[in-house]
Scaffold this active site. Structure first.
Site, mmCIF file in Angstrom:
data_model
loop_
_atom_site.group_PDB
_atom_site.id
_atom_site.type_symbol
_atom_site.label_atom_id
_atom_site.label_comp_id
_atom_site.label_asym_id
_atom_site.label_seq_id
_atom_site.Cartn_x
_atom_site.Cartn_y
_atom_site.Cartn_z
ATOM 1 N N LYS A 83 0.848 -1.194 0.000
ATOM 2 C CA LYS A 83 0.000 0.000 0.000
ATOM 3 C C LYS A 83 0.884 1.244 0.000
ATOM 4 O O LYS A 83 1.864 1.315 0.746
ATOM 5 C CB LYS A 83 -0.911 -0.031 1.223
ATOM 6 C CG LYS A 83 -1.973 1.067 1.278
ATOM 7 C CD LYS A 83 -2.844 0.888 2.510
ATOM 8 C CE LYS A 83 -3.939 1.934 2.622
ATOM 9 N NZ LYS A 83 -4.768 1.742 3.844
ATOM 10 N N SER A 158 -9.654 1.444 3.110
ATOM 11 C CA SER A 158 -8.877 2.241 2.177
ATOM 12 C C SER A 158 -7.818 1.459 1.403
ATOM 13 O O SER A 158 -7.249 1.968 0.439
ATOM 14 C CB SER A 158 -8.190 3.380 2.939
ATOM 15 O OG SER A 158 -7.258 2.859 3.888
ATOM 16 N N SER A 182 -9.851 -0.818 7.204
ATOM 17 C CA SER A 182 -9.190 -0.742 5.903
ATOM 18 C C SER A 182 -8.389 -1.938 5.451
ATOM 19 O O SER A 182 -7.985 -1.999 4.294
ATOM 20 C CB SER A 182 -8.309 0.506 5.854
ATOM 21 O OG SER A 182 -9.085 1.668 6.028
#
Length: 491
Positions: A83, A158, A182
């Site tokens: 990420k 997210s 997330s």
């Protein structure tokens, strides 16, 4: 027989490498080919912000090392999707924001360093909801990431770029971060396994923060085994993250893989948190799938106990979670520490630059009016402590090993919409660990040929990762429900 690359695992790759059936270069070329075919072409998933330009060079180095001395670590040659709010010293870290475009940190994050030391290759950095602020995975740096099971829907968030990428076989292992939902949200939405560790088990240093009170990092993978392989590597004490001092005497001695037991469900008492199931027509698909998954737990020897005490996940998000109160103060700690060459050094400068997605403006503006240490903030911390005790008391009163519920009460939202009724907040406000596992799929339709994935979440007491792994692995063995997304077939 030629090596079968499709949705392979760490163990399968290492066996094949040692047998001379596959090289690290071939593995990296396979994933680069899939990224090229499906990320900006074909279904245009838009999951990858940046591909490591030195990935093949790193693969060649690891292939040479294998010939000379064997596997260099437990993740030797394994491609990881990271990420893009996790620092990398050799590639930019943008947190999905144009305000940080092109900025490369001076150092790897703690978990990045751990992954590299274990032999992994950071293959690519994935899209996220900008600054990890919400759950649809849309950013100013890349735009909207799509769900490979239904291109009209978001992949959760997210960490949705990691979720969409791992679901579409762009890499073997994925890393997400989790402030409210997330890691578990994209795992649920993309038929993956996501582990949110106990706060303090995994370091956050070098990760762009949202809320140090609630932030953690963890694996997003296709199997429980691979998620555990990641957890083994990234868990541990880091002097730069004080919270990890709590894990020193809690760390698993040896490997969490010891808890990959086929009969791991047998004899467990598992509570079903009934208040986390919706009661309306919009909830029927999720309820059907998760109720069926709970029957698998029962069939595998668990004692399933209904828990009717009320916990309101919406109230936890609106009235207990401190994410927006922490955002300005905690993100500024990271931004203020960036070197002079960084384009911004505060949330105020991010806002003044205008270089952010308009969808996060409202939350940024709210965060600018909030702060830590206020009476309202302290009241939330009191409610947080009460919620922790309430969960512990439920588990004690009912003599539970874990509790289960749908991660999200309704299907993951369409693009342009906002996530509704996500239950992952319970672990976020308590700091307790949980694992999301694929529970099944909604009824297929014209947009979702095999249905939309639905995830079941398993929560435990602090430091109960071994118990959660036993349950998750036992469930995966009894109900191997994961299917590949139809939009990204074999090349």
């Amino acid at each position: 027989m030629p090596f079968n690359f499709k949705e392979t695992t760490v163990a399968e790759v290492h066996r094949a490498m040692l047998a001379g059936e596959v090289t690290c270069r071939e593995l990296v070329e396979y994933y680069l080919g899939r990224i090229d075919a499906y990320d900006r072409k074909g279904p245009c998933l838009n999951a990858i912000i940046l591909v490591n330009p030195k990935a093949l060079e790193e693969a060649d180095r690891l292939d040479a090392a294998l010939k000379e001395k064997g596997l260099t670590g437990p993740l030797h040659g394994i491609p990881v999707i990271l990420k893009d709010n996790v620092d990398t010293a050799d590639m930019p870290t943008t947190a999905g924001s144009e305000s940080l475009r092109g900025f490369t940190p001076d150092e790897d994050a703690f978990i990045t360093r751990r992954l590299r030391e274990a032999g992994a290759i950071i293959l690519a950095k994935s899209n996220l909801h900008e600054f990890a602020i919400w759950g649809e995975t849309i950013s100013s740096i890349l735009g909207q990431t799509l769900n490979p099971y239904d291109l009209t829907r978001t992949p959760g968030g997210s960490s949705g770029g990691t979720g969409a990428a791992i679901a579409s076989d762009f890499g073997i292992l994925g890393i997400g971060t989790d402030t409210i939902n997330s890691i578990r949200s994209p795992s649920s939405a993309c038929s993956l396994v996501g582990i949110r560790p106990t706060i303090g088990l995994v370091s956050r240093s070098g990760v762009v923060p949202y809320s140090f009170t609630q932030d953690t990092a963890g694996p997003i993978c296709r199997t429980v085994e691979d998620a555990v392989a990641v957890l083994d590597v990234i868990a541990g004490y880091d002097r730069k993250d004080d919270e990890t001092a709590w894990c020193v005497d809690k760390l698993q001695q040896g490997s969490y893989a010891e808890y990959l037991k086929k009969d791991g469900i047998r004899g467990k008492r598992i509570g079903v948190l009934e208040s986390f199931f919706g009661k309306k027509d919009v909830h029927e698909e999720v309820n059907r799938v998760v109720r069926a998954a709970i029957e698998v737990l029962r069939e595998q020897g668990a004692e399933v106990v209904p828990i009717t005490e009320e916990i309101d996940s919406g109230w936890l998000t609106s009235s207990v979670s401190v994410h927006l109160y922490d955002l300005k103060d905690h993100l500024n700690i990271y931004l203020n520490a960036l070197p002079p060459r960084a384009p911004v050094h505060s949330v105020e400068e991010v806002m003044a630059s205008g270089k952010f997605h308009p969808g996060i403006k409202e939350n940024l503006e709210k965060a600018m009016q909030l702060s830590t240490g206020t009476p309202e903030y302290n009241q939330r911390l009191i409610l947080r402590a009460q919620t922790q005790t309430k969960v512990m008391k439920l588990m004690a009163d009912y003599e539970l090993d874990a509790m289960v519920y749908p991660h999200q009460q309704q299907l993951v939202c369409k693009t342009g919409g906002s996530q509704q009724q996500r239950n992952g907040v319970l672990c976020s406000v308590t700091g307790f660990p949980s694992i999301a596992v694929p529970a099944g799929y909604s009824t297929p339709d014209e947009n979702a040929p095999i249905g939309v994935p639905v995830g079941m979440e398993i929560i435990g007491r602090p430091w109960s990762e071994p118990t959660l792994i036993e349950i998750a692995y036992g469930f995966q063995q009894a109900a191997p429900l994961r299917k590949s997304p139809p939009t990204t077939p074999d090349l």
